[in-house]
Scaffold this active site. Sequence first.
Site, PDB file in Angstrom:
ATOM      1  N   TYR A 145      24.461  38.891  27.614  1.00 24.68           N
ATOM      2  CA  TYR A 145      25.707  39.329  26.986  1.00 24.68           C
ATOM      3  C   TYR A 145      25.513  39.669  25.508  1.00 24.68           C
ATOM      4  O   TYR A 145      26.227  40.528  24.975  1.00 24.68           O
ATOM      5  CB  TYR A 145      26.840  38.326  27.245  1.00 24.68           C
ATOM      6  CG  TYR A 145      27.267  38.422  28.693  1.00 24.68           C
ATOM      7  CD1 TYR A 145      28.005  39.513  29.133  1.00 24.68           C
ATOM      8  CD2 TYR A 145      26.837  37.492  29.636  1.00 24.68           C
ATOM      9  CE1 TYR A 145      28.338  39.665  30.473  1.00 24.68           C
ATOM     10  CE2 TYR A 145      27.168  37.631  30.980  1.00 24.68           C
ATOM     11  CZ  TYR A 145      27.912  38.721  31.386  1.00 24.68           C
ATOM     12  OH  TYR A 145      28.229  38.888  32.718  1.00 24.68           O
TER      13      TYR A 145
ATOM     14  N   GLN B  33      38.565  46.823  34.256  1.00 27.25           N
ATOM     15  CA  GLN B  33      37.558  45.844  34.686  1.00 27.25           C
ATOM     16  C   GLN B  33      36.500  45.697  33.597  1.00 27.25           C
ATOM     17  O   GLN B  33      35.623  44.853  33.697  1.00 27.25           O
ATOM     18  CB  GLN B  33      36.890  46.315  35.977  1.00 27.25           C
ATOM     19  CG  GLN B  33      37.841  46.389  37.158  1.00 27.25           C
ATOM     20  CD  GLN B  33      37.247  47.210  38.296  1.00 27.25           C
ATOM     21  OE1 GLN B  33      36.520  46.702  39.127  1.00 27.25           O
ATOM     22  NE2 GLN B  33      37.545  48.492  38.306  1.00 27.25           N
ATOM     23  N   ASN B  34      36.585  46.545  32.579  1.00 27.81           N
ATOM     24  CA  ASN B  34      35.527  46.556  31.563  1.00 27.81           C
ATOM     25  C   ASN B  34      35.719  45.431  30.556  1.00 27.81           C
ATOM     26  O   ASN B  34      36.838  45.077  30.194  1.00 27.81           O
ATOM     27  CB  ASN B  34      35.503  47.899  30.832  1.00 27.81           C
ATOM     28  CG  ASN B  34      35.199  49.034  31.785  1.00 27.81           C
ATOM     29  OD1 ASN B  34      34.748  48.795  32.906  1.00 27.81           O
ATOM     30  ND2 ASN B  34      35.442  50.252  31.363  1.00 27.81           N
TER      31      ASN B  34
ATOM     32  N   HIS C 251      38.230  41.274  33.779  1.00 26.18           N
ATOM     33  CA  HIS C 251      36.950  40.551  33.856  1.00 26.18           C
ATOM     34  C   HIS C 251      36.511  39.953  32.520  1.00 26.18           C
ATOM     35  O   HIS C 251      35.338  39.656  32.344  1.00 26.18           O
ATOM     36  CB  HIS C 251      35.869  41.481  34.427  1.00 26.18           C
ATOM     37  CG  HIS C 251      36.092  41.794  35.877  1.00 26.18           C
ATOM     38  ND1 HIS C 251      35.537  42.885  36.521  1.00 26.18           N
ATOM     39  CD2 HIS C 251      36.826  41.147  36.823  1.00 26.18           C
ATOM     40  CE1 HIS C 251      35.925  42.887  37.798  1.00 26.18           C
ATOM     41  NE2 HIS C 251      36.706  41.856  37.998  1.00 26.18           N
TER      42      HIS C 251
ATOM     43  N   GLY D  26      36.585  55.935  37.073  1.00 32.21           N
ATOM     44  CA  GLY D  26      35.242  55.376  36.923  1.00 32.21           C
ATOM     45  C   GLY D  26      35.041  53.987  37.473  1.00 32.21           C
ATOM     46  O   GLY D  26      34.399  53.161  36.832  1.00 32.21           O
ATOM     47  N   THR D  27      35.571  53.743  38.656  1.00 29.59           N
ATOM     48  CA  THR D  27      35.257  52.462  39.315  1.00 29.59           C
ATOM     49  C   THR D  27      34.880  52.723  40.765  1.00 29.59           C
ATOM     50  O   THR D  27      35.533  53.513  41.441  1.00 29.59           O
ATOM     51  CB  THR D  27      36.428  51.451  39.240  1.00 29.59           C
ATOM     52  OG1 THR D  27      36.104  50.332  40.085  1.00 29.59           O
ATOM     53  CG2 THR D  27      37.766  52.029  39.634  1.00 29.59           C
ATOM     54  N   SER D  28      33.831  52.017  41.210  1.00 30.40           N
ATOM     55  CA  SER D  28      33.385  52.178  42.593  1.00 30.40           C
ATOM     56  C   SER D  28      34.363  51.544  43.573  1.00 30.40           C
ATOM     57  O   SER D  28      34.277  51.760  44.766  1.00 30.40           O
ATOM     58  CB  SER D  28      31.997  51.549  42.772  1.00 30.40           C
ATOM     59  OG  SER D  28      32.039  50.174  42.425  1.00 30.40           O
TER      60      SER D  28
END
Length: 231
Positions: free
Chosen positions: A53, A86-87, A104, A170-172
């Site tokens: 991180y 989610q970023n 997240h 931009g998310t799977s």
Amino acid sequence: MKKIVVFTGAGVSADSGISTFRDADGLWANYRIEDVCTPEALKRNRALVVEFYNIRRKELLSVEPNPAHYAIAELEKSFDVEVVTQNVDNLHERAGSSRVTHLHGELMKLRSERNPNLIVPIEGWEQKLDDRAEDGALLRPHIVFFGESVPMFDRATQIAAEADVMVVVGTSLAVYPAAMLVRYARAGVPIYVVDPGNPDVSMIRNPITHIKERGAVGVPQLVEMLKNEYL
Ligand code: OAD
């Protein structure tokens, strides 16, 4: 004012130079999730997790928001906008988005290992291994690891349920529960997807428009479309 809920993943920051997770050159091609992104990893190999991180944070401090982030922020001039991301980066905020929910966690924050509500900002990139919180416990990255609960998910579902339009960038749509957010849009609410790849839209029941472009190109285009369509 129409409410637009923008749900983003790593792809929205890709054009800023931040790696995604599951693309061919993504982070999970170079690291094993179980080594750096689980509560067990933090216990077993704290140094590696903290270093992982620290590297992410150093990278974040060296990049800028891209036209996708700025176009999302600009939407606020014309619509009631909520971003759910989610970023763990802060590029939406730096581009000017005022309401951002991080599912997240956030890279630029640390929290007490003992008290999840004791969250503190970190100034630079470096978390030192022995940095402690006010309660005396060691600090850990303020990140939701795999296997941990997602405390902001309930709030995000409430936001999603209020959307008149949903935008997914931009998310799977591969990680749960986050990916389930698309199921909380009310029936018939249009969902616009901006992604150069093929995210898993199989659980979306609403009408979908897929703009198959990278974020820096597709999101500004979409913002113009939304203004023409809904203003
Ligand atoms: P993924 O790496 O799974 O998916 C990235 C998505 O971005 C894919 O659909 C790509 O096609 C798309 N993409 C790639 N380049 C793009 C570009 N230039 N513009 C727009 N889209 C682009 O990332 P997420 O779906 O965000 O969680 O991953 C979800 C979660 O898995 C993350 O929040 C992270 C990860 O493990 C944790 O660390 C807890």
